[in-house]
Each structure stands twice: as structure tokens, then as C-alpha cells.
Scaffold this motif. Structure first.
Motif, mmCIF file in Angstrom:
data_model
loop_
_atom_site.group_PDB
_atom_site.id
_atom_site.type_symbol
_atom_site.label_atom_id
_atom_site.label_comp_id
_atom_site.label_asym_id
_atom_site.label_seq_id
_atom_site.Cartn_x
_atom_site.Cartn_y
_atom_site.Cartn_z
ATOM 1 N N TYR A 1 0.831 -1.210 0.000
ATOM 2 C CA TYR A 1 0.000 0.000 0.000
ATOM 3 C C TYR A 1 0.864 1.257 0.000
ATOM 4 O O TYR A 1 0.495 2.275 -0.581
ATOM 5 N N LEU B 1 1.848 1.774 -3.542
ATOM 6 C CA LEU B 1 0.714 2.339 -4.284
ATOM 7 C C LEU B 1 0.547 3.826 -3.989
ATOM 8 O O LEU B 1 0.297 4.626 -4.903
ATOM 9 N N ILE C 1 -10.931 -0.774 0.112
ATOM 10 C CA ILE C 1 -9.609 -1.265 0.504
ATOM 11 C C ILE C 1 -9.623 -1.675 1.976
ATOM 12 O O ILE C 1 -9.109 -2.740 2.346
ATOM 13 N N LYS D 1 -11.200 -4.869 2.576
ATOM 14 C CA LYS D 1 -10.468 -5.897 1.843
ATOM 15 C C LYS D 1 -11.267 -6.486 0.683
ATOM 16 O O LYS D 1 -11.099 -7.647 0.317
ATOM 17 N N LEU E 1 -11.030 -5.035 -2.287
ATOM 18 C CA LEU E 1 -10.012 -4.905 -3.333
ATOM 19 C C LEU E 1 -8.687 -5.395 -2.771
ATOM 20 O O LEU E 1 -8.132 -4.775 -1.871
ATOM 21 N N GLN E 2 -8.203 -6.512 -3.295
ATOM 22 C CA GLN E 2 -6.961 -7.067 -2.791
ATOM 23 C C GLN E 2 -5.991 -7.455 -3.897
ATOM 24 O O GLN E 2 -4.814 -7.658 -3.627
ATOM 25 N N ARG F 1 -3.401 -7.219 -6.706
ATOM 26 C CA ARG F 1 -2.377 -6.209 -6.945
ATOM 27 C C ARG F 1 -2.617 -5.414 -8.219
ATOM 28 O O ARG F 1 -2.448 -4.190 -8.219
ATOM 29 N N GLU G 1 -5.417 -4.787 -9.814
ATOM 30 C CA GLU G 1 -6.543 -3.864 -9.585
ATOM 31 C C GLU G 1 -6.085 -2.648 -8.800
ATOM 32 O O GLU G 1 -6.438 -1.515 -9.116
ATOM 33 N N LEU G 2 -5.312 -2.874 -7.760
ATOM 34 C CA LEU G 2 -4.868 -1.792 -6.893
ATOM 35 C C LEU G 2 -3.905 -0.848 -7.614
ATOM 36 O O LEU G 2 -3.961 0.366 -7.412
ATOM 37 N N ALA H 1 -4.569 3.009 -8.186
ATOM 38 C CA ALA H 1 -3.590 4.028 -7.781
ATOM 39 C C ALA H 1 -3.343 4.998 -8.929
ATOM 40 O O ALA H 1 -3.200 6.210 -8.712
#
Length: 165
Positions: free
Chosen positions: A3, A6, A81, A84, A86-87, A89, A91-92, A96
Motif C-alpha cells: 500500500y 501504491l 480497501i 479488503k 479490493l486485494q 495487486r 486492480e490496486l 492508484a
């Protein structure tokens, strides 16, 4: 740790966006979209416009709406987030990119009431845009492709019911 990476990505996007906007405002007179610097002739040029709306000046002058939508996006993103939901990677990373671009344009809207745009494509009739727009669009496109084509549940083999055929 991830995180933090990100957040650093989003911060770098905001920094790059704000730096390019500062360069534009400082070095290029406002031109209402006409060519100032032919970056790659026939492909794109650099110009300087202020946009109080969205693409093609849609919802022009509705700064409050764009600020509200961006704030709602960040609240929903934070909740997803935190819970949880969205977990993954990829997607994150896409989110970002979107968040960094959204924050870059939000800063403009709050500080000056308009977004500074500077990139104009010469080969197609497309709105003048900025670095933040590039990241929002790329992040959205990658996220859509990922969700539609790569984020599939793995198929489990059919269950045997114990009957011989």
C-alpha cells in the motif's frame, strides 16, 4: 508495504501532473487550443487551455460536481480497501493510477477552479488533455480489460458423484 508503494505511485503521478501543468502555465501563453509547441508534428502538440468542465467542456462551470464526485470516489475506494474487497495487486495498481490522476485534477479545480490542459492530438478530434487524464484513462482501460478478460474464477474440475458410467 504494498500500500505504501501504491501511495508513492499515486504521489508520483500527482507530482508529474502538477509539474507539467506548472511548466505549461509558466512557459506557454493561454492559446485556446491552437498549436504552440509542435512536439511531434502530425501527432500532437503542446498548447495551454483552462478547462472548467470535463472532456469536450461537458458540465462546464460545475466545479463543485467534479470535486464531489472525486471525494465520493476516494471515500468508496478507501472503504473497499479497508474492507479488503479490493486485494488483487493489478486492480490496486490501476486504482492508484486513477487516484493519482483524479487527485492531480482535483488540486487544479480546488486551487483555480479549472484544470490546465496541454496535450492536443493532431490526427483526431479529441479534447485537449493533461498528464492526470492520461493516468485516469490508462488506469480505467487496464482495469476494464483485466476485469473482463483476466479476472476469472478458476474453473474447478467437475465433481465426481461416485457413480460409474
Amino acid at each position: 508495504m504494498f500500500y505504501g508503494i501504491l501511495a508513492a505511485l499515486a504521489a508520483m503521478i500527482v507530482g508529474l501532473d502538477q509539474w507539467t501543468k506548472w511548466l505549461t502555465v509558466t512557459h506557454i501563453p493561454s492559446t485556446n487550443g491552437s498549436a504552440v509547441v509542435k512536439a511531434i508534428p502530425g501527432f500532437f502538440h503542446i498548447t495551454h487551455i483552462k478547462n472548467t468542465g470535463a472532456a469536450w467542456s461537458m458540465l462546464e462551470g460545475q466545479t463543485w460536481l467534479f470535486v464531489l464526485v472525486t471525494a465520493v470516489f476516494f471515500v468508496i475506494l478507501g472503504v473497499l480497501i479497508w474492507k479488503k474487497v479490493l486485494q488483487k495487486r493489478f486492480e490496486l495498481v490501476c486504482l492508484a493510477m486513477i487516484a493519482g490522476g483524479a487527485l492531480g485534477n482535483l488540486i487544479d479545480r480546488v486551487v483555480s477552479g479549472a484544470v490546465t490542459d496541454m496535450i492536443r492530438l493532431e490526427f483526431v478530434n479529441f479534447p485537449v488533455f493533461n498528464v492526470a487524464d492520461c493516468f485516469v484513462t490508462t488506469g480505467c482501460a487496464l482495469l476494464i480489460v483485466y476485469v473482463l478478460f483476466f479476472d476469472r474464477p478458476k474453473k474447478s474440475p467437475p465433481e465426481q458423484d461416485g457413480k460409474a458410467e
